[in-house]
Design a protein around this motif. Structure first.
Motif, PDB file in Angstrom:
ATOM      1  N   LYS A 166       0.814  -1.207   0.000  1.00 49.19           N
ATOM      2  CA  LYS A 166       0.000   0.000   0.000  1.00 49.19           C
ATOM      3  C   LYS A 166       0.857   1.271   0.000  1.00 49.19           C
ATOM      4  CE  LYS A 166      -0.492   0.323   4.950  1.00 49.19           C
ATOM      5  NZ  LYS A 166      -1.367   0.228   6.062  1.00 49.19           N
ATOM      6  N   HIS A 167       2.092   1.173   0.535  1.00 53.17           N
ATOM      7  CA  HIS A 167       2.953   2.353   0.532  1.00 53.17           C
ATOM      8  C   HIS A 167       3.448   2.694  -0.867  1.00 53.17           C
ATOM      9  CE1 HIS A 167       3.966   1.503   4.967  1.00 53.17           C
ATOM     10  NE2 HIS A 167       2.781   2.027   4.803  1.00 53.17           N
ATOM     11  N   ASP A 168       3.357   1.705  -1.772  1.00 57.29           N
ATOM     12  CA  ASP A 168       3.886   1.938  -3.106  1.00 57.29           C
ATOM     13  C   ASP A 168       2.853   2.595  -4.033  1.00 57.29           C
ATOM     14  OD1 ASP A 168       6.213   0.935  -2.193  1.00 57.29           O
ATOM     15  OD2 ASP A 168       5.797  -1.106  -2.861  1.00 57.29           O
TER      16      ASP A 168
ATOM     17  N   VAL B 119       0.071   6.483   1.695  1.00 60.75           N
ATOM     18  CA  VAL B 119       0.997   7.135   2.627  1.00 60.75           C
ATOM     19  C   VAL B 119       2.047   7.870   1.802  1.00 60.75           C
ATOM     20  CG1 VAL B 119       2.702   6.780   4.446  1.00 60.75           C
ATOM     21  CG2 VAL B 119       0.672   5.336   4.360  1.00 60.75           C
ATOM     22  N   PRO B 120       2.130   9.200   1.919  1.00 61.51           N
ATOM     23  CA  PRO B 120       3.108   9.921   1.102  1.00 61.51           C
ATOM     24  C   PRO B 120       4.513   9.395   1.403  1.00 61.51           C
ATOM     25  CG  PRO B 120       1.752  11.449   2.399  1.00 61.51           C
ATOM     26  CD  PRO B 120       1.405  10.074   2.839  1.00 61.51           C
ATOM     27  N   ASN B 121       5.313   9.218   0.438  1.00 58.40           N
ATOM     28  CA  ASN B 121       6.657   8.687   0.598  1.00 58.40           C
ATOM     29  C   ASN B 121       7.634   9.819   0.866  1.00 58.40           C
ATOM     30  OD1 ASN B 121       9.180   7.628   0.333  1.00 58.40           O
ATOM     31  ND2 ASN B 121       8.608   6.251  -1.343  1.00 58.40           N
ATOM     32  N   ARG B 122       8.026   9.928   2.132  1.00 58.13           N
ATOM     33  CA  ARG B 122       8.955  10.998   2.517  1.00 58.13           C
ATOM     34  C   ARG B 122      10.296  10.863   1.822  1.00 58.13           C
ATOM     35  NH1 ARG B 122       6.174  15.028   4.069  1.00 58.13           N
ATOM     36  NH2 ARG B 122       4.776  14.553   5.764  1.00 58.13           N
ATOM     37  N   ALA B 123      10.720   9.618   1.579  1.00 59.10           N
ATOM     38  CA  ALA B 123      12.030   9.450   0.944  1.00 59.10           C
ATOM     39  C   ALA B 123      12.013  10.086  -0.446  1.00 59.10           C
ATOM     40  CB  ALA B 123      12.396   7.975   0.855  1.00 59.10           C
ATOM     41  N   ALA B 124      10.930   9.860  -1.191  1.00 61.49           N
ATOM     42  CA  ALA B 124      10.834  10.470  -2.520  1.00 61.49           C
ATOM     43  C   ALA B 124      10.717  11.993  -2.391  1.00 61.49           C
ATOM     44  CB  ALA B 124       9.627   9.908  -3.260  1.00 61.49           C
TER      45      ALA B 124
ATOM     46  N   THR C 139      11.887  13.812  -0.078  1.00 61.26           N
ATOM     47  CA  THR C 139      13.181  14.340   0.320  1.00 61.26           C
ATOM     48  C   THR C 139      14.083  14.559  -0.881  1.00 61.26           C
ATOM     49  OG1 THR C 139      13.016  13.261   2.433  1.00 61.26           O
ATOM     50  CG2 THR C 139      15.220  13.846   1.713  1.00 61.26           C
ATOM     51  N   LEU C 140      14.071  13.586  -1.786  1.00 64.90           N
ATOM     52  CA  LEU C 140      14.915  13.722  -2.971  1.00 64.90           C
ATOM     53  C   LEU C 140      14.493  14.944  -3.784  1.00 64.90           C
ATOM     54  CD1 LEU C 140      15.536  10.139  -4.307  1.00 64.90           C
ATOM     55  CD2 LEU C 140      17.129  11.704  -3.186  1.00 64.90           C
TER      56      LEU C 140
ATOM     57  N   ASN D 215      14.197  16.506   4.823  1.00 66.11           N
ATOM     58  CA  ASN D 215      13.176  15.665   5.395  1.00 66.11           C
ATOM     59  C   ASN D 215      12.464  16.419   6.511  1.00 66.11           C
ATOM     60  OD1 ASN D 215      12.150  13.038   5.582  1.00 66.11           O
ATOM     61  ND2 ASN D 215      14.233  12.239   5.352  1.00 66.11           N
ATOM     62  N   ARG D 216      11.241  15.994   6.874  1.00 66.86           N
ATOM     63  CA  ARG D 216      10.567  16.611   8.023  1.00 66.86           C
ATOM     64  C   ARG D 216      11.071  15.963   9.305  1.00 66.86           C
ATOM     65  NH1 ARG D 216       6.349  19.824   6.219  1.00 66.86           N
ATOM     66  NH2 ARG D 216       5.109  19.786   8.103  1.00 66.86           N
TER      67      ARG D 216
ATOM     68  N   LEU E  55      15.066   4.722  -1.050  1.00 68.62           N
ATOM     69  CA  LEU E  55      14.257   4.400  -2.222  1.00 68.62           C
ATOM     70  C   LEU E  55      14.692   3.066  -2.811  1.00 68.62           C
ATOM     71  CD1 LEU E  55      13.716   7.719  -4.154  1.00 68.62           C
ATOM     72  CD2 LEU E  55      12.075   6.382  -2.836  1.00 68.62           C
TER      73      LEU E  55
ATOM     74  N   GLU F 251       5.914   7.024   6.896  1.00 73.57           N
ATOM     75  CA  GLU F 251       6.305   7.984   5.859  1.00 73.57           C
ATOM     76  C   GLU F 251       7.825   8.119   5.767  1.00 73.57           C
ATOM     77  OE1 GLU F 251       4.428  11.743   6.317  1.00 73.57           O
ATOM     78  OE2 GLU F 251       2.441  10.855   6.631  1.00 73.57           O
ATOM     79  N   HIS F 252       8.479   8.072   6.948  1.00 74.12           N
ATOM     80  CA  HIS F 252       9.943   8.172   6.966  1.00 74.12           C
ATOM     81  C   HIS F 252      10.597   6.836   6.613  1.00 74.12           C
ATOM     82  CE1 HIS F 252      10.465  12.247   8.347  1.00 74.12           C
ATOM     83  NE2 HIS F 252       9.629  12.068   9.337  1.00 74.12           N
ATOM     84  N   ARG F 253       9.762   5.805   6.328  1.00 73.15           N
ATOM     85  CA  ARG F 253      10.277   4.477   6.016  1.00 73.15           C
ATOM     86  C   ARG F 253      11.180   3.956   7.144  1.00 73.15           C
ATOM     87  NH1 ARG F 253       6.881   4.637   2.555  1.00 73.15           N
ATOM     88  NH2 ARG F 253       7.137   4.193   0.319  1.00 73.15           N
TER      89      ARG F 253
END
Lengths: 368, 368
Positions: A3-5, A50-55, A57-58, A63-64, B58, B117-119
């Motif tokens: 689901k995270h994807d 779920v928004p992907n923070r890693a993406a 961040t890039l 990051n938050r 990622l 979100e932070h994985r």
């Protein structure tokens, strides 16, 4: 994991909007029309996205995530700061990375490198003995940085500190205002408050106000500041600050305080009040005075500093100076977030000072 | 910012190796030949390269970030656990995201969403009152999860807890072994240790051992466990566990303890020992017994639980049960990292139990 994807694209498709609108709904909702925002949020809910923070961040660079770098998390002073930091950060959607440095420069630097790897937005640092060069190094490795419990040198960065000079002054002004005995041990009439006596009469009547400072090494900025405040209280009362008697201890512990208390009890003239620059010392001094046959507060008043849990819970609850620890943590987060929101070139460094206040309990009560 | 944008490719070019070798040098150095590793590390140093965790995330799916979810960071029990967690995490190159839940299920869930979100690679959770369904929800949102200070139900996950039943037993066994007075208040010969008396003689001599339990609500698992241990100590000494007298308080505070102490002091026969299920209660009970004219430890022994800083620093230093809080945090990290390293299908959940131990101080000393 699956689901995270689920991506922005799927949400955008279901809501019938562009990817940019999904992004704006999450990051700048105020610029999205309410009806559109509702549609996007409904799609997010339906897809369990779920928004992907890693993406993110890039794309955005950071990051938050906020680093909190403190010498010791089990010390109640720092754990109270951590409470304020975590609460304020959570309110703004930030996560706190807890970095315990043990005041070791190498470990502190390693934490900063890890924060840089995680693309932390910034860090809040409470250095114990950090010198200027060490802080400069941290600034180079880290991103934005706010100093806590320490004032940053002019123009080098933001900081938030507690006014320990004022704290020391509050403590000793209280002892001066409430003492019920002269410095020679002679009881004064009940309810007689010495600071109401005209200055000249008071100076002539007693060799000194009989107040003792029990302090750690004045190379520690907080110890130097609390001492300065104690002397200021003397000056404000028209007294000679050199009449403040001083006992210096190697370690600011209960045991060291007890030894100091015994020594103070043996002195003539008998002291009327003792100001200890932390609560542990004050608890020890009370025991040492008792060992020497002096009752607290009946014969000697004692004031501590810090308002730790043990201050209220001891056999004789402590009058002490409360530091706004939670607020220090909260303000540090707010300063950092303001700096993150500002244009780097336009940002002006902020120095905030918080005021401590006196908590009156049994060890040094108000006059009856 | 610029230096962080230097990539694997630049390092690989300078070192004359492939991108994969740079990656292996950072992530699995043991599989890279020492000479090659040295070359890569020299290139990293020369270029001032900081590996980009966001990019790594990622690729790998998770971050080297562990969530620590606790009800309150200013509570010394949890801040000591946090110290153990941060130390162990740092040793393994992980950063700790500090999430304070105030035991609020909504806030806890929000923290879990942020960790997702932070994985984050996983989370360590100390729930105060969490029920099974709430934990199941957290497991769904979060990644891997280790419960702290709570045993996970069979097969649901990993956990590490402290054996509070054993802790309660240690406390009461000590009171039984060291009491110097019979339950009727008659002093026994000095040095006479009651548990050496043959069982039948002891049962006949006193109506009960004169030991009181001061406890919180047994709906709290820790309170129920400590009480069970106290009763076990009676059984082990050949006594009837129903002879353990009990006082229940609404709040486990110094003030509630003081009221309980006054009530206990007024009872006949006079008690010989009091076991309080936390240190705050024990400090209050000592004051309440004193209010009622009973001296500690001369007339009544008192044992606390937790070994907080205030236990050692009070007027009468507390005999108490020390919980291995730092170790709890460290073990939780180790269990989580072992789970991360294991194949998800092959992983078997681990339940670890740590043993508390008794710290003997003045409030309940060893027999002379």
């Amino acid at each position: 994991m699956a689901k995270h994807d689920i991506g922005f694209a799927a949400v955008a498709r279901l809501a019938g909007v562009s990817n940019a609108t999904v992004s704006n709904t999450l990051n700048r909702p105020e610029i999205v029309a309410p009806a559109t925002r509702e549609r996007v949020l409904a799609a997010i809910e339906e897809l369990d996205f779920v928004p992907n923070r890693a993406a993110a961040t890039l794309r955005q660079g950071t990051n938050r995530l906020i680093g909190l770098v403190i010498p010791d998390i089990a010390n109640p002073f720092y754990s109270a700061i951590a409470r304020g930091v975590t609460e304020a950060a959570a309110e703004h959607g930030y996560t706190v990375a807890l970095c315990v440095s043990h005041d070791d420069p190498d470990l502190e630097l390693r934490h900063f490198e890890m924060l840089a790897e995680h693309r932390a937005a910034g860090a809040l640092v409470a250095p114990l003995t950090a010198d200027a060069s060490r802080l400069a190094q941290l600034r180079r490795v880290g991103s934005r940085l706010v100093l806590m419990d320490r004032t940053a040198p002019e123009g080098t960065g933001c900081s938030v500190a507690i006014d320990d000079v004022h704290g020391g002054e509050l403590a000793v002004a209280h002892l001066l205002a409430t003492r019920r005995h002269g410095g020679d041990g002679t009881p004064q009439p009940s309810g007689h408050v010495v600071h109401d006596v005209p200055r000249t009469a008071k100076r002539a009547a007693t060799p000194g106000p009989g107040i003792v400072l029990v302090n750690g090494d004045v190379a520690i900025p907080q110890c130097a500041d609390r001492r300065e405040g104690a002397r200021n209280a003397f000056i404000a009362a028209g007294l000679d600050p050199d009449d403040l008697r001083e006992v210096t201890v190697d370690e600011m512990t209960v045991d060291a305080g007890r030894i100091a208390g015994r020594r103070i009890a043996a002195r003539t003239p008998r002291p009327t009040g003792v100001f200890c620059t932390n609560d542990q010392l004050a608890l020890g001094v009370i025991r040492g005075l008792n060992d020497g046959g002096l009752a607290v507060p009946d014969e000697v008043s004692v004031v501590g500093y810090g308002d730790l849990a043990l201050a209220a819970d001891g056999r004789v609850p402590l009058t002490t100076v409360e530091q706004p620890k939670d607020e220090l943590g909260r303000v540090a987060v707010e300063i950092l977030l303001a700096e993150l929101g500002a244009d780097r070139a336009a940002h002006e460094h902020v120095t905030r000072t918080l005021e401590p206040h006196l908590v009156v309990r049994e060890s040094a009560p108000l006059p009856a």
